[in-house]
Design a protein around this motif. Structure first.
Motif, short mmCIF file in Angstrom:
data_model
loop_
_atom_site.label_atom_id
_atom_site.label_comp_id
_atom_site.label_asym_id
_atom_site.label_seq_id
_atom_site.Cartn_x
_atom_site.Cartn_y
_atom_site.Cartn_z
N GLU A 100 0.85 -1.18 0.00
CA GLU A 100 0.00 0.00 0.00
C GLU A 100 0.90 1.24 0.00
N ILE A 108 -4.69 6.77 0.88
CA ILE A 108 -4.13 5.42 0.77
C ILE A 108 -4.52 4.76 -0.55
N ILE A 146 -2.92 1.44 -3.59
CA ILE A 146 -1.99 0.32 -3.76
C ILE A 146 -0.92 0.72 -4.78
N VAL A 198 -6.47 -5.54 0.88
CA VAL A 198 -5.70 -4.33 1.16
C VAL A 198 -5.72 -4.16 2.68
#
Lengths: 361, 129
Positions: free
Chosen positions: B14, B26, B28, B69
């Motif tokens: 992340e 946030i 990926i 995630v």
């Protein structure tokens, strides 16, 4: 050490993302699996399927041997070049492999088997040969490469690349093949689109591949191959059926000839064990993605089922699956699929989902 | 591979960007999206949910697989990128622009435990071997 096809370097030159596929170093995609999928549905794409194995069966007893070896009836093959899809069953009625048989002459049949099962298949076939038809020659053809060219424009592009092939192949019907020079050209495939699967000498595979590329055929990897075959409702060995599953519970009843008097390996067990489940299609109604092995709960006494192949359908833009469900379930029913911590709603449908570029659901 | 130096990273791929208003954005990483391939679905935690650092809080699914995630830091979700619901492919197009959600950090100390671009680069190199 991974096994490689004659096109391994060609894939690397085209920046393929390579993956270990059952011990074979194969292209997953060449950039975007979705683009490759759409290219096959709308134009033409090609797949290296040289990991699959052609096996020649030669000798006077080839037909009687295959009559016993295969669950479908090779007596349907009366015209040279004609092909037949069939399961090869164990005596317990499990599926050892699914394969295509081509009838070339009365003393020469060719079968094409899956990559992951090839060694097991050869051992099984040779052992049956020793029992039933010791004079038969069984010859694995690792000297041949195999390229599938698929899509509405696939045949025309092959005709552009192989001089003179149009006249030789344009009258081929579905599931029919012809030898043209060094090429064995079959009007078969695993995408639900028109096209050819072509066997040729391994050494010539890279130049043929590059010529197809120059003619506008898009290289496509195993990723697109899987989403295309799922939309087309075609079984994948090891997921939708294997040695522990009954072909009649795997959507393969149409390939099992129980009507004729002919005996074949596995027949007795199938007759003694009627199907209690079925392979059927699912469309996901909620947001998410169906995946193999997810559990399904039905309205019929809460009887359960399981997804055998699930994924995202690029053509339909939603998630679809093949699932093994109790026989009571019928198209139109709604079922619940356990996806992580949620129960998602899915509609039961007949498959295929897509044929020749068009949605059927 | 370009790893933006203005972001922080986790071993589970992340990225975190600390904003001027004190929230953290946030997503990926480019490496994660490359591994997964074409994205087809993203399930993002709703605004208001309280996340604990390290918990599974979102799922991104590609044509190939589903991937969890993990919350890089603890905190309350203050915004989600609803655009990804209809266009998850934005993650493939630019993983560092296609953020998933924003969090108001519970402990600012969580942030100091994250990796900088150089350390994350080393993680990727060790995974490649």
């Amino acid at each position: 050490m991974l096994k490689t096809t004659p096109l391994n370097q060609t894939h690397r030159d085209q920046n393929a993302k390579m993956v270990d596929f059952g011990g074979w170093d194969m292209p997953l995609h060449y950039g975007s699996q979705l683009d490759e999928h759409h290219k096959v549905r709308s134009d033409a794409g090609m797949f290296d399927v040289s990991h699959m194995l052609a096996v020649d069966i030669k000798g006077d007893s080839a037909r009687p041997f295959l009559r016993q070896l295969l669950a479908n009836n090779v007596d349907k093959l009366t015209q040279s070049g004609k092909a037949l899809y069939s399961c090869m069953l164990s005596p317990e009625g499990g599926v050892i492999d699914d394969l295509i048989t081509y009838y070339l002459t009365e003393s020469w049949f060719r079968i094409v088997v899956n990559a992951g099962t090839a060694e097991k298949d050869i051992a099984w076939i040779q052992a049956r040969r020793d029992d039933l038809a010791p004079d038969l020659e069984i010859t694995p053809r690792r000297d041949l490469a195999m390229i599938a060219v698929q899509g509405p424009n696939a045949r025309a592009k092959v005709w552009q690349v192989i001089a003179g092939s149009q006249a030789a192949t344009e009258d081929l019907k579905l599931f029919q093949a012809v030898t043209y020079g060094q090429y064995f050209i079959a009007r078969t495939g695993y995408t639900g689109e028109d096209g050819f699967e072509i066997l040729l000498p391994a050494a010539d595979a890279p130049s043929f591949w590059n010529a197809l590329c120059d003619a506008g055929v898009a290289p496509a990897g195993l990723g697109a191959r899987d989403t295309l075959r799922l939309e087309a409702g075609m079984n994948l060995y090891g997921q939708d059926m294997d040695e522990t599953t009954n072909p009649l519970e795997s959507g393969l009843a149409w390939t099992v000839d129980l009507k004729s008097e002919r005996d074949f390996i596995g027949k007795q067990t199938l007759l003694e064990n009627p199907a209690r489940q079925q392979l059927i299609g699912l469309l996901l109604l909620d947001r998410g993605v169906l995946r193999s092995h997810q559990k399904i709960v039905t309205q019929y006494d809460n009887k359960e089922g399981e997804i055998t192949s699930g994924g995202f359908s690029p053509t339909l833009n939603l998630s679809i699956a093949l699932a093994r469900l109790p026989s009571e379930v019928s198209p139109g029913d709604e079922v619940q699929v356990v996806v992580r911590d949620k129960m998602l709603r899915a509609k039961v449908v007949k498959y295929p989902f897509v044929r020749n570029g068009k949605s059927l659901v | 591979m370009d790893i933006p130096t203005n972001l922080k990273y986790t071993k589970s791929h992340e990225w975190v960007r600390l904003e001027d208003d004190g929230t953290a954005t946030i997503g990926i990483t480019q490496h994660a999206q490359e591994l997964l391939g074409d994205m087809v679905f993203a399930e993002i935690p709703p605004v208001g949910r309280n996340l604990k650092q390290g918990e599974e809080c979102a799922v991104v699914e590609s044509v190939k697989a589903a991937a969890d995630v993990y919350a890089p830091i603890s905190g309350e979700v203050t915004a989600v990128n609803t655009e990804l619901e209809s266009a998850p492919e934005k993650i493939n197009q630019d993983a560092y622009a296609a953020w998933l959600f924003k969090v108001k950090p519970t402990n600012t100390s969580d942030l100091s435990g994250l990796m900088d671009a150089g350390s994350y680069q080393k993680v990727l190199e060790s995974e490649a071997h």
